[in-house]
Design a protein around this motif. Structure first.
Motif, short mmCIF file in Angstrom:
data_model
loop_
_atom_site.label_atom_id
_atom_site.label_comp_id
_atom_site.label_asym_id
_atom_site.label_seq_id
_atom_site.Cartn_x
_atom_site.Cartn_y
_atom_site.Cartn_z
N VAL A 72 -12.01 18.42 11.11
CA VAL A 72 -11.61 17.15 10.50
C VAL A 72 -10.29 17.39 9.76
O VAL A 72 -10.18 18.28 8.93
CB VAL A 72 -12.69 16.63 9.52
CG1 VAL A 72 -12.24 15.32 8.89
CG2 VAL A 72 -14.03 16.46 10.24
N ILE A 78 -11.13 15.38 14.58
CA ILE A 78 -11.25 14.07 13.96
C ILE A 78 -10.11 13.89 12.98
O ILE A 78 -9.84 14.75 12.15
CB ILE A 78 -12.60 13.95 13.22
CG1 ILE A 78 -13.76 14.04 14.22
CG2 ILE A 78 -12.66 12.65 12.41
CD1 ILE A 78 -15.13 14.06 13.58
N CYS A 130 -8.55 11.53 9.89
CA CYS A 130 -9.00 10.66 8.80
C CYS A 130 -8.23 9.33 8.84
O CYS A 130 -7.01 9.31 8.72
CB CYS A 130 -8.78 11.35 7.46
SG CYS A 130 -9.13 10.28 6.05
N LYS A 159 -4.32 4.49 15.81
CA LYS A 159 -4.90 5.42 16.79
C LYS A 159 -3.85 5.86 17.82
O LYS A 159 -3.80 7.02 18.22
CB LYS A 159 -6.12 4.77 17.46
CG LYS A 159 -6.65 5.49 18.69
CD LYS A 159 -7.25 6.83 18.37
CE LYS A 159 -7.85 7.45 19.62
NZ LYS A 159 -7.72 8.90 19.66
N ARG A 167 -10.20 11.95 17.70
CA ARG A 167 -11.05 10.81 17.37
C ARG A 167 -10.72 10.39 15.93
O ARG A 167 -10.49 11.25 15.09
CB ARG A 167 -12.52 11.20 17.49
CG ARG A 167 -13.46 10.01 17.33
CD ARG A 167 -14.90 10.41 17.55
NE ARG A 167 -15.50 10.60 16.24
CZ ARG A 167 -16.43 11.48 15.96
NH1 ARG A 167 -16.87 12.30 16.87
NH2 ARG A 167 -16.93 11.57 14.74
N GLU A 193 -11.92 8.66 12.47
CA GLU A 193 -13.04 8.22 11.63
C GLU A 193 -12.43 7.56 10.39
O GLU A 193 -11.41 8.02 9.87
CB GLU A 193 -13.92 9.40 11.21
CG GLU A 193 -14.77 9.95 12.33
CD GLU A 193 -15.92 9.02 12.72
OE1 GLU A 193 -16.36 8.23 11.86
OE2 GLU A 193 -16.36 9.11 13.87
N GLU A 194 -13.06 6.53 9.89
CA GLU A 194 -12.53 5.77 8.76
C GLU A 194 -12.25 6.66 7.54
O GLU A 194 -11.20 6.55 6.91
CB GLU A 194 -13.50 4.66 8.37
CG GLU A 194 -13.00 3.78 7.26
CD GLU A 194 -13.99 2.68 6.90
OE1 GLU A 194 -13.74 1.99 5.91
OE2 GLU A 194 -15.00 2.50 7.61
N ALA A 202 -16.98 11.85 7.26
CA ALA A 202 -17.31 12.48 8.55
C ALA A 202 -17.88 13.87 8.32
O ALA A 202 -18.86 14.27 8.96
CB ALA A 202 -16.08 12.53 9.45
N GLU A 237 -21.44 13.55 6.90
CA GLU A 237 -22.39 13.16 7.93
C GLU A 237 -22.69 14.32 8.89
O GLU A 237 -23.83 14.49 9.32
CB GLU A 237 -21.87 11.94 8.68
CG GLU A 237 -21.88 10.69 7.81
CD GLU A 237 -21.12 9.52 8.39
OE1 GLU A 237 -20.63 9.61 9.55
OE2 GLU A 237 -20.99 8.50 7.69
#
Length: 161
Positions: free
Chosen positions: A81, A118, A120, A131, A139, A141-142, A147, A150
């Motif tokens: 991330v 991922i 942010c 994006k 990818r 993620e908000e 992330a 989770e």
């Protein structure tokens, strides 16, 4: 996606070690290390954060990922991330200098070994990015920190530098 035979995977991972020490891109040959649909996934799960822009810092994390792949072969799921200054590693047109070799390595790790990257969304919003501004395999993620939380809730070990 099917997995390469363990011997073939081990041979490719030898190339990872060479690429890690040479700072080169990884070969784009192996199948994804992600678990197949309906399976519980590999027994080892790890999530790394990249939140700084210095190439030496990012290279150290990529070297650690290479070592994990070498040790666990098909038995590990790895997610990275990126937020804050680290997000530039995943941008098509970074606003901070990013060595092309590092972007080639993350692309190779994603395509060859199924490492998930991922970005942010909060950091992207701050920079005015969408994006479409990110490398195609990233990818979004908000909230990057959410992330990570989770993933930890799903059993991923959290590795921070």
């Amino acid at each position: 996606m099917s997995h390469p035979a363990p011997l073939a995977r081990r041979q490719l991972l030898g190339a990872v070690a060479v690429a890690a020490t040479a700072g080169a891109a990884l070969p784009v040959q192996a199948a994804s290390a992600k678990p197949q649909a309906g399976s519980e996934g590999p027994p080892h799960k790890v999530v790394y954060q990249i939140n700084r822009h210095e190439p030496e810092y990012q290279e150290a994390i990529l070297n650690s990922i290479g070592a994990m792949l070498k040790k666990y072969v098909d038995d590990v799921s790895i997610v990275v991330v990126a937020w804050g200054p680290g997000i530039h590693l995943l941008a098509k047109k970074p606003k901070r200098p990013v060595p092309k070799t590092l972007q080639q390595r993350v692309r190779g790790m994603s395509e060859s070994y199924g490492i998930e990257f991922i970005a942010c969304g909060n950091t992207m919003h701050t920079l005015g990015w969408e994006k479409a501004d990110m490398l195609d395999f990233a990818r979004v993620e908000e909230v990057g920190a959410a992330a990570i939380m989770e993933l930890q809730e799903k059993g991923y070990a959290y590795i921070a530098w």
